[in-house]
Design a protein around this motif. Structure first.
Motif, mmCIF file in Angstrom:
data_model
loop_
_atom_site.group_PDB
_atom_site.id
_atom_site.type_symbol
_atom_site.label_atom_id
_atom_site.label_comp_id
_atom_site.label_asym_id
_atom_site.label_seq_id
_atom_site.Cartn_x
_atom_site.Cartn_y
_atom_site.Cartn_z
ATOM 1 N N PHE A 55 58.966 -33.794 -46.293
ATOM 2 C CA PHE A 55 58.137 -32.825 -47.006
ATOM 3 C C PHE A 55 59.132 -31.952 -47.777
ATOM 4 C CE2 PHE A 55 54.231 -31.237 -48.027
ATOM 5 C CZ PHE A 55 53.433 -30.604 -47.075
ATOM 6 N N HIS A 57 59.235 -28.459 -49.973
ATOM 7 C CA HIS A 57 58.626 -27.260 -50.566
ATOM 8 C C HIS A 57 59.660 -26.643 -51.489
ATOM 9 C CE1 HIS A 57 55.377 -27.605 -47.680
ATOM 10 N NE2 HIS A 57 54.765 -26.585 -48.263
ATOM 11 N N GLU A 78 57.469 -19.424 -49.439
ATOM 12 C CA GLU A 78 56.633 -19.818 -50.567
ATOM 13 C C GLU A 78 55.433 -18.898 -50.734
ATOM 14 O OE1 GLU A 78 54.924 -21.772 -46.981
ATOM 15 O OE2 GLU A 78 56.936 -21.368 -47.748
ATOM 16 N N TRP A 79 55.237 -17.967 -49.781
ATOM 17 C CA TRP A 79 54.126 -17.004 -49.854
ATOM 18 C C TRP A 79 54.580 -15.633 -50.354
ATOM 19 C CZ3 TRP A 79 48.816 -16.660 -48.186
ATOM 20 C CH2 TRP A 79 48.222 -17.907 -47.915
ATOM 21 N N HIS A 126 52.522 -25.427 -55.920
ATOM 22 C CA HIS A 126 52.113 -24.741 -54.692
ATOM 23 C C HIS A 126 51.131 -23.632 -55.046
ATOM 24 C CE1 HIS A 126 52.486 -22.867 -50.684
ATOM 25 N NE2 HIS A 126 52.725 -24.091 -50.313
ATOM 26 N N HIS A 127 50.816 -22.747 -54.124
ATOM 27 C CA HIS A 127 49.776 -21.732 -54.354
ATOM 28 C C HIS A 127 50.095 -20.828 -55.539
ATOM 29 C CE1 HIS A 127 48.596 -23.197 -50.548
ATOM 30 N NE2 HIS A 127 49.158 -22.299 -49.772
ATOM 31 N N TYR A 170 52.323 -33.158 -53.091
ATOM 32 C CA TYR A 170 51.533 -32.052 -52.538
ATOM 33 C C TYR A 170 50.955 -31.335 -53.750
ATOM 34 C CZ TYR A 170 50.865 -27.230 -50.787
ATOM 35 O OH TYR A 170 50.368 -25.986 -50.467
ATOM 36 N N TRP A 225 48.581 -35.069 -51.462
ATOM 37 C CA TRP A 225 48.537 -34.191 -50.291
ATOM 38 C C TRP A 225 47.971 -32.829 -50.720
ATOM 39 C CZ3 TRP A 225 49.536 -30.414 -46.792
ATOM 40 C CH2 TRP A 225 49.806 -30.782 -45.464
ATOM 41 N N ASP A 227 46.121 -29.088 -50.463
ATOM 42 C CA ASP A 227 46.266 -27.925 -49.582
ATOM 43 C C ASP A 227 45.570 -26.747 -50.252
ATOM 44 O OD1 ASP A 227 49.189 -26.293 -48.041
ATOM 45 O OD2 ASP A 227 47.190 -26.690 -47.263
ATOM 46 N N TRP A 230 40.970 -23.720 -48.444
ATOM 47 C CA TRP A 230 40.172 -22.710 -47.755
ATOM 48 C C TRP A 230 39.607 -21.651 -48.709
ATOM 49 C CZ3 TRP A 230 45.448 -23.456 -46.870
ATOM 50 C CH2 TRP A 230 46.306 -22.486 -47.443
ATOM 51 N N ARG A 258 42.818 -32.514 -46.422
ATOM 52 C CA ARG A 258 42.637 -31.172 -46.965
ATOM 53 C C ARG A 258 41.989 -31.197 -48.348
ATOM 54 N NH1 ARG A 258 47.873 -27.801 -44.629
ATOM 55 N NH2 ARG A 258 47.985 -28.914 -42.637
ATOM 56 N N ARG A 263 39.090 -28.641 -42.303
ATOM 57 C CA ARG A 263 40.124 -29.531 -41.764
ATOM 58 C C ARG A 263 39.488 -30.207 -40.571
ATOM 59 N NH1 ARG A 263 45.697 -26.194 -42.646
ATOM 60 N NH2 ARG A 263 45.197 -25.704 -44.808
ATOM 61 N N GLU A 283 49.359 -29.060 -38.364
ATOM 62 C CA GLU A 283 50.496 -28.357 -38.947
ATOM 63 C C GLU A 283 51.262 -27.583 -37.883
ATOM 64 O OE1 GLU A 283 50.770 -24.651 -42.057
ATOM 65 O OE2 GLU A 283 49.754 -26.487 -42.711
ATOM 66 N N CYS A 299 52.884 -32.159 -39.893
ATOM 67 C CA CYS A 299 53.912 -31.630 -40.794
ATOM 68 C C CYS A 299 54.556 -30.431 -40.099
ATOM 69 C CB CYS A 299 53.327 -31.239 -42.145
ATOM 70 S SG CYS A 299 51.991 -30.025 -42.079
ATOM 71 N N TRP A 306 58.623 -22.952 -44.974
ATOM 72 C CA TRP A 306 58.525 -24.178 -45.770
ATOM 73 C C TRP A 306 59.406 -24.035 -47.006
ATOM 74 C CZ3 TRP A 306 55.761 -27.925 -43.311
ATOM 75 C CH2 TRP A 306 54.849 -27.500 -42.337
#
Ligand code: FHN
Length: 461
Positions: A55, A57, A78-79, A126-127, A170, A225, A227, A230, A258, A263, A283, A299, A306
């Motif tokens: 994986f 990130h 990553e957040w 990513h997000h 991803y 993949w 994600d 939600w 996902r 989930r 996860e 993962c 990540w």
């Protein structure tokens, strides 16, 4: 009329035909009934053989590396945009500083391959919404927003092809940068009670468009993949529509669970016909008894993040990671182990070292992982067990210092026992002590202190 012109007219006509078709595809982006010639088992075949993947990130969050305005920011690297509540226009500045000149796709792929990994799942987006490829649907990407100006996914696709590694992407449904997605939710980008009236437009003209672009320009892919499902605006119906849509783009692709809204729990997964998604994605944890009847993949991070964080040194040991790989395989799952490269484009050295050490073990014992299925022996006191038709692989973590290894719950006739590391397969003495149990006589010293594999050739029932 000379031949060249004829050829050009002909090729142009073909071009228009092809264009016509993709525009039809584009315009309607209507769901072409996916070519269901491929059964799910056929699509999952390589995945069930592979068992071990990398994986990755990576993105502009590797620039702040967990630090904002001199402060360490809690949570995964990553957040940081969400955790440090960074406005979009300020976060975009990290793209201007993202110039990973030490990035070498070949080297990354070889690190994965040498570790015994068979596929790579990298964060195409990513997000935070930043794209690691040259997208015609945004300027917030590696070519238009950074000084680097090299297409990272193109270089990885080439390296994966060269080294026979499956490339997978991803892709985050949640998007803190797109105005029709969660960007307007600032300062609470991850507020799952909020809704964006234009979210459908984001799904139709950004998310789907970019997924088509990714599959057509860098595919065929192994897995898509998903994600970030939600977010409030993502629905179960959207998940099913997306599942069909992606299969229409590449009928043999695998799509994780996902893509759906919930989930799925074990019971739901095995009824996958009803739910979108091909396999489950626990996860940072290993289901105690696996997910019987379903395909699944744990993962996990090698430290606590990540995406790269300069101050996270809480690395799992090689032994711990190897035991986890075997534990997961013994329950019928895949292990997707994460790396978070730096903003220079380097995989952190502690990750490189652990992957190399895992690779040394896999070079000798890979047969006891690849293409195996869950243990038929249930719990055993000394380790784990994986199996293939006619063979049991006993993974011994706790070596019997008395040289006597008891194997319970085994009624099959044992033809032969030997150490997997012993190329001559010299026979180990086996004695049945009752209809359910045998004893294998071994050395007093463990040949491999982390995990010694003993092969039992058995008569199938
Ligand atoms: O929020 C993400 C997180 O950043 C990371 O990508 C993991 C990896 O599976 N998934 C989400 C958390 O469930």
């Amino acid at each position: 009329m000379n031949r060249q012109i004829l050829v050009t007219i002909f090729t142009t006509l073909c071009l228009f035909a092809a264009l016509g078709c993709s525009q039809i595809m584009d315009k309607s982006r209507g769901l072409q009934k996916p070519d269901r010639t491929l059964s799910k088992d056929e699509r999952m075949e390589w995945f069930r053989e592979a068992r071990f993947g990398m994986f990755i990130h990576w993105g502009i969050y590797s620039v702040p590396a967990g630090i904002y305005k001199g402060e360490q920011v809690r949570g995964a690297g990553e957040w940081i945009m969400e955790r440090a509540v960074i406005p979009v226009d300020q976060y975009e500045q990290f793209a201007k500083q993202f110039n990973p000149i030490k990035f070498d796709a070949d080297q990354w792929v070889q690190i994965a391959k040498n570790a015994g990994m068979k596929y790579i799942v990298i964060t195409s987006k990513h997000h935070d919404g930043f794209c690691l490829w040259d997208s015609k649907y945004t300027d917030y990407d590696i070519i238009d927003a950074t000084p680097f100006k090299r297409d990272i996914l193109a270089e990885l696709a080439q390296a994966c092809k060269k080294h026979g590694i499956k490339l997978c992407f991803y892709h985050s449904i949640m998007d803190w940068h797109h105005p029709d997605a969660q960007a307007p939710f600032y300062p609470l980008y991850n507020d799952s009670n909020k809704s964006n009236p234009n979210f459908d437009r984001y799904v139709e003209y950004h998310l789907k468009a970019q997924l088509q672009e990714l599959i057509q320009n860098y595919g065929p892919l192994g897995i898509l993949w998903f994600d970030g499902e939600w977010v409030k605006d993502w629905s179960r119906e959207m998940g099913w529509d997306m599942f069909e849509y992606v299969l229409s783009l590449q009928p043999d692709i695998i799509i994780n669970n996902r893509v759906g809204k919930i989930r799925m729990k074990t019971s739901e997964l095995s009824q996958s016909e009803e739910f979108a998604g091909d396999y489950g994605t626990p996860e940072q944890q290993i289901p105690p008894t696996g997910l019987p009847g379903a395909d699944w993949e744990t993962c996990m991070t090698m430290n606590n993040t990540w995406g790269y964080k300069s101050h996270d040194h809480n690395w799992k040991s090689t032994e711990d990671l190897l035991v986890k790989l075997v534990d997961i395989a013994s329950k019928g799952g895949n292990f997707l182990l994460n790396v978070g490269p730096t903003d220079e484009g380097l995989i952190p050295q502690p990750s490189v070292e652990r992957l190399a050490a895992m690779g040394e073990w896999m070079k000798v014992n890979g047969e006891s992982i690849y293409g195996t299925t869950a243990s038929p022996l249930g719990k055993v006191p000394w380790g784990r067990c994986t199996t293939k038709p006619g063979k049991l692989y006993l993974h011994v973590f706790n070596w019997p210092t008395d040289g006597k290894l008891n194997v319970p719950n085994l009624t099959n006739k044992v033809r032969k026992a030997y150490l997997l590391a012993d190329k001559k397969h010299s026979k180990l003495p086996v004695r049945r002590i009752n209809e359910n149990e045998i004893v294998v006589t071994v050395s007093n010293e463990a040949p491999d202190t982390i995990n010694t594999v003993i092969v039992l050739e058995i008569k199938n029932k």
